[in-house]
Every structure is written in structure tokens, then in C-alpha cells.
Design an enzyme around this catalytic site. Sequence first.
Site, PDB file in Angstrom:
ATOM      1  N   ILE A 141       0.835  -1.201   0.000  1.00  0.00           N
ATOM      2  CA  ILE A 141       0.000   0.000   0.000  1.00  0.00           C
ATOM      3  C   ILE A 141       0.870   1.251   0.000  1.00  0.00           C
ATOM      4  CG2 ILE A 141      -1.941  -1.146   1.133  1.00  0.00           C
ATOM      5  CD1 ILE A 141      -1.180   0.312   3.725  1.00  0.00           C
ATOM      6  N   ASP A 142       2.177   1.086   0.230  1.00  0.00           N
ATOM      7  CA  ASP A 142       3.087   2.236   0.241  1.00  0.00           C
ATOM      8  C   ASP A 142       3.320   2.807  -1.159  1.00  0.00           C
ATOM      9  OD1 ASP A 142       3.276   1.651   2.903  1.00  0.00           O
ATOM     10  OD2 ASP A 142       5.360   0.982   2.854  1.00  0.00           O
ATOM     11  N   TYR A 308      -3.072   0.089   9.819  1.00  0.00           N
ATOM     12  CA  TYR A 308      -3.520  -1.299   9.863  1.00  0.00           C
ATOM     13  C   TYR A 308      -4.949  -1.461   9.353  1.00  0.00           C
ATOM     14  CZ  TYR A 308       0.700  -2.485  12.437  1.00  0.00           C
ATOM     15  OH  TYR A 308       2.011  -2.679  12.789  1.00  0.00           O
TER      16      TYR A 308
END
EC number: 2.7.1.90
Length: 387
Positions: A141-142, A308
Site C-alpha cells: 500500500i506504500d 492497519y
Amino acid sequence: MSAEAPVLGILCGGGPAPGLNGVIAGATLYALRLGWKVIGFMEGFKYLCTGDVDVVKAHTIDLTYDIVSRIHFQGGTIIQTSRANPRKSTELQENVRKCLRALKVRYFLTIGGDDTASSAVSVAQGMDGNEISVISCPKTIDNDLPLPSDQSTFGFHTARSLGMEIIRNLMVDSKSAPRWFLVEAMGRSAGHLALGMAEASGAHLCLIPEEFKQDEIEFEDVVELVEATILKRLAYGKNYGVCVLAEGLVSKMSKKALYRLFGNREPPTDPHGHILLDDAELARSLSEELLKRLGNLGIRITPKKIGYELRCADPVAFDAVYTRELGYGAIDAFLNGHSAALIVRENGQVKPVQFKDLLDPATGRVRTRLVDVTSQSFKVARVYMWR
């Protein structure tokens, strides 16, 4: 199904990302059509590293049509994931090879970031090329992997979309019960996710590591920028706001700053040697310092982490389609004799790219794609901030 059918083994490594199940489903359904047997290794390399074939078999599932046919809508991963790292030793790598041979795995598909891909390639290097082929589908997701044509990593769009909704709610909350929220967003080295969420939600300030030109930054550098924004808004009669901070700021901090954040101790690391950025409590530490400086002005500050809750969201349509294409691309690459490659999407086509072509010669690791702070996109995001 014939006992001699080729065996495809699939595992997920690293942190979860929206769309993992889409890759699993896409690859499995195509492989089953070809008459292959498909198995999923639970929790990444964790049990493979033991070298105990019975243990591995107990933590392996047959992936069938009924199991995977509708999972591409779901967040998370049905085969679970872990950060187990076989590159820690040659013994662990040989343990993995032993188990793959015992289960007669001919095609090995890993879904993960650069660490997972590196682990898979290191295992394959000790095996005959005709014995096993290894393909990886990159995820994070980075959004910090150097994919061609600025293609995003899968899961990024979903994470950014959900993050925007959370920050938008915080924007309303900050005005309704006047306070500042300091939001710490995931992103180990790059600020793509933090910037994407901040720009989409209209947050008042976003700080990412790429905008600091110096090699190392001090804790005070970040404090002073946030403080300036708070004071600027206060001068306009606004005692509230939202500031988004990329956790990757911690990665760029000096040793002195790191010791401050980690309570005068060496920063803890994960199995791959990365600093556990979540343990730094960046937003909380900044909040405490800012309250010391601005508390007499009646400013209220609340730290908040976002990360998260983004990793296992149900994928948006873009990621649901994207991941199915990657799963297809992985099997297509196997059929065409590719190995030690990543599956990428470029100009509407999925194709393999040799893993070695993405490595940084200086580090031997996959290059990190950073936010281009000279780009028009960054300039647009910045011009709407309170700076």
C-alpha cells in the site's frame, strides 16, 4: 486430475494489502483450467523455513474452484501472510527448497514486496531452472516499488480511498470539537500514501520525507513546520485542523532524533532489518512537544495512526481488476518460460520484468520509488496546504 499434473505453489509475504485474494484467485482459476494442481502455503515462508515436510503439509491447503471463485471481492488473504525471512541463512533457504521438492512444486508464485521477491529468488538460485520457476506479484500500500509508467502497486488505490474517508471524518471532528489531529500514516520510505490521503481529503498539512533535502532530519525540523501551520491558522481565527505525517519521516531522522523517539534505546527491527516505525510513536511525540509550546494558547492536539485498518479493506474496483490481471500474468509468464521475474502492468498490458532489472546496484535491493517533489502533482498538493 492427473497425479503428474504440474503443481503451482502460492504464498503471501509481508504485510497485507487490499487485493491479495484477487491475485490468488486470478492465478488459481487460470492454473486449474490448464489442469494444474494449486496449493497455498499458509503464513508465507514461516512453515517452509522449518524444513519439516509434515509441518508444511499440515499448513498447506488445496486451492480449488469452490474456494477461490469469489474471493477477489474480499480483503485480507485466505492463505495468511507473515514476515518470515529465509534469506537469514543458507540453512533456512535449503529448508524451503527441501519442502518445495517434497511437495513437487514446479511453479512458485509469491505475492509480496521486495523482501518476499528477494527471498523467493534466493531460494530458486539453489535449484535447477528446469526444477522450479519463480514469479512474484509486487504488492504494497506504500506504492514505493519502481513499476513502469508510474503504475501504482495494487492495494494503494483502496488504501488511499479508505484513508481519505477517515481523514475527512477527522476534518469534521476537528472543527466540531476544536482540536488538531496529527495523523501518522503508513509508508516506510516514501510518502505516496500519506500525500494521497491528505490531498484527497483536503488536510491542512502533509509532511513526507522526500521534501527534506538534507540526508538526515531532526525531530525539531518536523515540530517547527507543524507549529508554523497551527499558528498560521490560529492567526485566521481557526484553532483546529488536520496534519498528516508519513511515518517514513522516522526513517530519515538522525540518530539523536531516533533515540528520542525510541526512549533512548536502539530502534527495534523486523526480521528483514527494517526499523519498526510504528513503535516510534511519531504523532504522539510531536503532540507532546507541540502542547509544551502551544498549550498556553488553548490548542488541543490528538495523535492518530492510520495504517492497519487500510491493509485488509475490500478492494475497490480498480484493485479488483488489477489483481486479477496480475494473477493471469503470472501464469502466462510461467507458460512462456519466465522465472525470477515480477509481473507488472504497463500501457494496459501485464508482462514479466526481470527482478534484477529493478535492483539498486549500490544496495542489492529493489529501488524505492519516492514522491517526485518537483512534479506538478506534488506542487498541486502543496499549494492547497497551510504553509
